[in-house]
Motif scaffolding. Structure first.
Motif, PDB file in Angstrom:
ATOM      1  N   ASN A   1       5.233   7.006   5.225  1.00 51.88           N
ATOM      2  CA  ASN A   1       4.863   5.586   5.217  1.00 51.88           C
ATOM      3  C   ASN A   1       3.503   5.362   4.552  1.00 51.88           C
ATOM      4  O   ASN A   1       3.301   4.362   3.858  1.00 51.88           O
ATOM      5  CB  ASN A   1       4.857   5.044   6.644  1.00 51.88           C
ATOM      6  CG  ASN A   1       6.260   4.943   7.235  1.00 51.88           C
ATOM      7  OD1 ASN A   1       7.241   4.849   6.495  1.00 51.88           O
ATOM      8  ND2 ASN A   1       6.356   4.983   8.551  1.00 51.88           N
TER       9      ASN A   1
ATOM     10  N   HIS B   1       3.983   5.611   0.822  1.00 52.86           N
ATOM     11  CA  HIS B   1       4.609   4.396   0.299  1.00 52.86           C
ATOM     12  C   HIS B   1       3.585   3.269   0.193  1.00 52.86           C
ATOM     13  O   HIS B   1       3.544   2.543  -0.821  1.00 52.86           O
ATOM     14  CB  HIS B   1       5.766   3.971   1.209  1.00 52.86           C
ATOM     15  CG  HIS B   1       6.461   2.718   0.756  1.00 52.86           C
ATOM     16  ND1 HIS B   1       7.125   2.609  -0.449  1.00 52.86           N
ATOM     17  CD2 HIS B   1       6.566   1.489   1.353  1.00 52.86           C
ATOM     18  CE1 HIS B   1       7.619   1.391  -0.580  1.00 52.86           C
ATOM     19  NE2 HIS B   1       7.294   0.694   0.498  1.00 52.86           N
TER      20      HIS B   1
ATOM     21  N   GLU C   1       1.358   3.847  -2.774  1.00 51.61           N
ATOM     22  CA  GLU C   1       2.037   3.543  -4.027  1.00 51.61           C
ATOM     23  C   GLU C   1       2.008   2.041  -4.301  1.00 51.61           C
ATOM     24  O   GLU C   1       1.798   1.610  -5.449  1.00 51.61           O
ATOM     25  CB  GLU C   1       3.479   4.052  -3.975  1.00 51.61           C
ATOM     26  CG  GLU C   1       3.585   5.570  -4.045  1.00 51.61           C
ATOM     27  CD  GLU C   1       4.997   6.072  -3.788  1.00 51.61           C
ATOM     28  OE1 GLU C   1       5.845   5.255  -3.338  1.00 51.61           O
ATOM     29  OE2 GLU C   1       5.253   7.275  -4.001  1.00 51.61           O
TER      30      GLU C   1
END
Length: 228
Positions: free
Chosen positions: A196, A199, A202
């Motif tokens: 998580n 992510h 990103e």
């Protein structure tokens, strides 16, 4: 004419408010000095007073720093306390110029992260989760403890991690936490959290470098094992 104090000025003209809004670099030398002395005289504001002082110093801070307390006290609106404050600030500026810049540790490997964090985590009897905020050269900007929990887990809010990264202009991010049990194997919760965080990084265009689990004498690196 009644003197206006700084709080009565237009907000954009107040040195403190201007510094809060735009940063110290946006202020003139006179405005910075006005913040130090706080007020001027019945005839002029703190900024105008310091403009006059600086003008007499040929607008040179170096010359200002050579003044004596007695020299500064000749100006209406500057007493001993203000004169001492001005000269103390000049002395601090001189000392800062003489110092070498602080060397920030370069944390570009899991081993270096472990060596940086192990001393403060080795004796903990509960889990702590830390984020390491790095610049483009992997130099440490700041390390922040995000949470402190129980023996086997700690709650981590990813929004807090990302907030810290944005506030400190980090371009690279690493995280670490300890296992007081001494067991290196990550839990499913550790795996989910790592995924998580990656992510979230990103989405924010921040490079997620590693998640390092620390025990006393060993570490587990998601990056080294190709898991992040």
């Amino acid at each position: 004419m009644e003197k206006l104090n700084i709080n009565q000025w237009a907000e954009e003209d107040r040195p403190r408010e201007k510094m809060m809004a735009l940063g110290a670099e946006a202020l003139s030398n006179a405005e910075l000095l006005a913040i130090l002395i706080g007020s001027g005289s019945t005839k002029e504001s703190a900024v105008d007073l310091m403009k006059r002082v600086l003008n007499d110093c040929h607008n040179s801070l170096n010359t200002l720093g050579k003044k004596t307390i007695r020299d500064l006290c000749t100006y209406n609106g500057i007493g001993e306390a203000k004169a001492i404050t001005i000269l103390a600030a000049c002395e601090l500026g001189k000392r800062r110029q003489q110092e070498s810049p602080e060397e920030r540790p370069k944390l570009n490997t899991a081993t270096k992260i472990y060596n940086e964090m192990h001393p403060q985590m080795q004796d903990l009897d509960v889990e702590e989760f830390w984020v390491l905020l790095l610049n483009q050269d992997h130099r440490l900007i700041k390390k922040v403890r995000i949470s402190r929990g129980g023996i086997s887990e700690t709650a981590v809010d990813i929004r807090v991690i990302m907030k810290e990264a944005v506030l400190h202009n980090a371009t690279i991010l690493a995280v670490c936490h300890n296992h007081p049990s001494g067991k290196l194997t990550p839990s499913k919760a550790d795996d989910d959290l790592t995924r998580n965080i990656k992510h979230a990084c990103e989405l924010m265009r921040i490079f997620f470098m590693d998640h390092v689990i620390i025990t006393d004498g060993q570490y587990y690196s998601y990056h080294e094992l190709g898991k992040c």
